[in-house]
Design a protein around this motif. Structure first.
Motif, short mmCIF file in Angstrom:
data_model
loop_
_atom_site.label_atom_id
_atom_site.label_comp_id
_atom_site.label_asym_id
_atom_site.label_seq_id
_atom_site.Cartn_x
_atom_site.Cartn_y
_atom_site.Cartn_z
N PHE A 64 0.83 -1.21 0.00
CA PHE A 64 0.00 0.00 0.00
C PHE A 64 0.86 1.26 0.00
O PHE A 64 2.04 1.24 0.34
CB PHE A 64 -0.94 0.01 1.21
CG PHE A 64 -0.24 0.05 2.54
CD1 PHE A 64 0.13 1.26 3.12
CD2 PHE A 64 0.04 -1.13 3.22
CE1 PHE A 64 0.77 1.29 4.35
CE2 PHE A 64 0.69 -1.10 4.45
CZ PHE A 64 1.05 0.10 5.02
N VAL A 65 0.17 2.34 -0.42
CA VAL A 65 0.77 3.67 -0.43
C VAL A 65 -0.03 4.56 0.52
O VAL A 65 -1.26 4.51 0.53
CB VAL A 65 0.72 4.27 -1.86
CG1 VAL A 65 1.00 5.77 -1.85
CG2 VAL A 65 1.69 3.54 -2.78
N ILE A 66 0.69 5.35 1.30
CA ILE A 66 0.07 6.43 2.09
C ILE A 66 0.57 7.74 1.48
O ILE A 66 1.74 7.86 1.13
CB ILE A 66 0.51 6.35 3.57
CG1 ILE A 66 -0.02 5.06 4.22
CG2 ILE A 66 0.04 7.59 4.34
CD1 ILE A 66 0.48 4.82 5.64
N ILE A 67 -0.33 8.70 1.32
CA ILE A 67 0.09 10.02 0.83
C ILE A 67 -0.07 11.02 1.97
O ILE A 67 -1.16 11.13 2.56
CB ILE A 67 -0.72 10.48 -0.39
CG1 ILE A 67 -0.72 9.41 -1.50
CG2 ILE A 67 -0.14 11.79 -0.94
CD1 ILE A 67 -1.62 9.76 -2.69
N ASP A 68 1.02 11.71 2.29
CA ASP A 68 1.00 12.75 3.33
C ASP A 68 1.15 14.09 2.61
O ASP A 68 2.19 14.36 2.00
CB ASP A 68 2.16 12.50 4.30
CG ASP A 68 2.04 13.30 5.59
OD1 ASP A 68 0.97 13.89 5.83
OD2 ASP A 68 3.02 13.30 6.38
N VAL A 69 0.11 14.90 2.65
CA VAL A 69 0.08 16.16 1.89
C VAL A 69 0.29 17.33 2.85
O VAL A 69 -0.62 17.66 3.63
CB VAL A 69 -1.26 16.33 1.14
CG1 VAL A 69 -1.17 17.47 0.13
CG2 VAL A 69 -1.71 15.04 0.47
N GLY A 70 1.46 17.92 2.81
CA GLY A 70 1.82 18.97 3.77
C GLY A 70 2.60 18.33 4.90
O GLY A 70 2.01 17.81 5.85
#
Ligand SMILES: C[S@@+](CC[C@H](N)C(=O)[O-])C[C@H]1O[C@@H](n2cnc3c(N)ncnc32)[C@H](O)[C@@H]1O
Length: 209
Positions: A42-48
């Motif tokens: 899986f991928v987690i996206i952390d924006v900021g």
């Protein structure tokens, strides 16, 4: 990493000396708890991501649980308006902040560089890039700009790359950030999906396909 960059961007990285990882709500327990619930790969996206606190919390959760996951960390590394005059928090070379170097150094010193892919871009350009490489995330944390128009735009754009059963977490659902409160409420209403609040995080879960 290969699909985004074609090579390992950590090769030859030279960190700054170790310093404390500072930030805002990046150690909130919801981040690690939802990261641990992801089913791999899986991928987690952390924006900021600022100096990496939220990214490191989720990357450590992945590493400690032995999961097959990665955090893609999106930031301009230029700071938001409220950071512009924080002159003791980072250095500028000519006019450019060294926040990217600080972020990568913190990730490196915390031992999670194998679990983190920095993506130095605006949130909108980054999600466009991620769509071009067919990236779908299991968990997305949105904590970039805090003005209403930008928050609702980020929520809408990143929802498109959240996989069914995925979880979206936003930060700063609190007094002082009325644009975040308005955007979160409107976004939950337009999706007809409930929003949970684990102060100051708001959480919306995507239904199965
Ligand atoms: C509140 S800080 C993030 C805090 C971080 N999550 C933590 O755990 O400490 C907001 C960050 O969003 C970034 N940012 C603001 N607007 C952005 C945009 N439009 N695109 C990408 N990054 C942005 C800023 O550079 C800043 O580093």
């Amino acid at each position: 990493m290969d699909r985004i960059y074609g090579h390992n961007i950590w090769d030859g990285f030279e960190p700054l000396p170790r310093t404390a990882v500072t930030g805002w709500n990046g150690d909130h327990p919801a981040l690690a708890a939802h990261a641990r619930n992801c089913v791999g790969p899986f991928v987690i996206i952390d924006v900021g991501v600022w100096k990496g606190m939220s990214t490191i919390s989720m990357a450590k959760a992945i590493k400690e649980a032995g999961l097959d996951g990665v955090v893609i960390s999106v930031d301009t590394f230029l700071g938001s308006p409220e950071h512009f005059f924080m002159r003791d928090d980072f250095q500028r070379k000519n006019s450019i902040p060294n926040l990217s170097h600080i972020f990568m150094s913190n990730v490196y010193h915390e031992g999670v560089s194998d679990y983190v892919i920095p993506l130095p871009q605006t949130s909108v350009t980054a999600v466009n890039v991620l769509q071009r490489v067919n990236c779908e995330a299991a968990l997305i944390h949105v904590d970039a700009a805090h003005e209403y128009e930008e928050v609702i735009r980020d929520l809408r754009e990143y929802w498109k790359v959240l996989r069914p059963t995925g979880v979206m977490i936003g930060d700063d659902y609190m007094y002082g950030w009325p644009g975040v409160i308005k955007a979160a409420g409107e976004f939950s209403a337009e999706l007809c999906l409930p929003m949970e609040v684990e102060f100051p995080k708001f959480i919306i879960k995507k239904p199965p396909a």
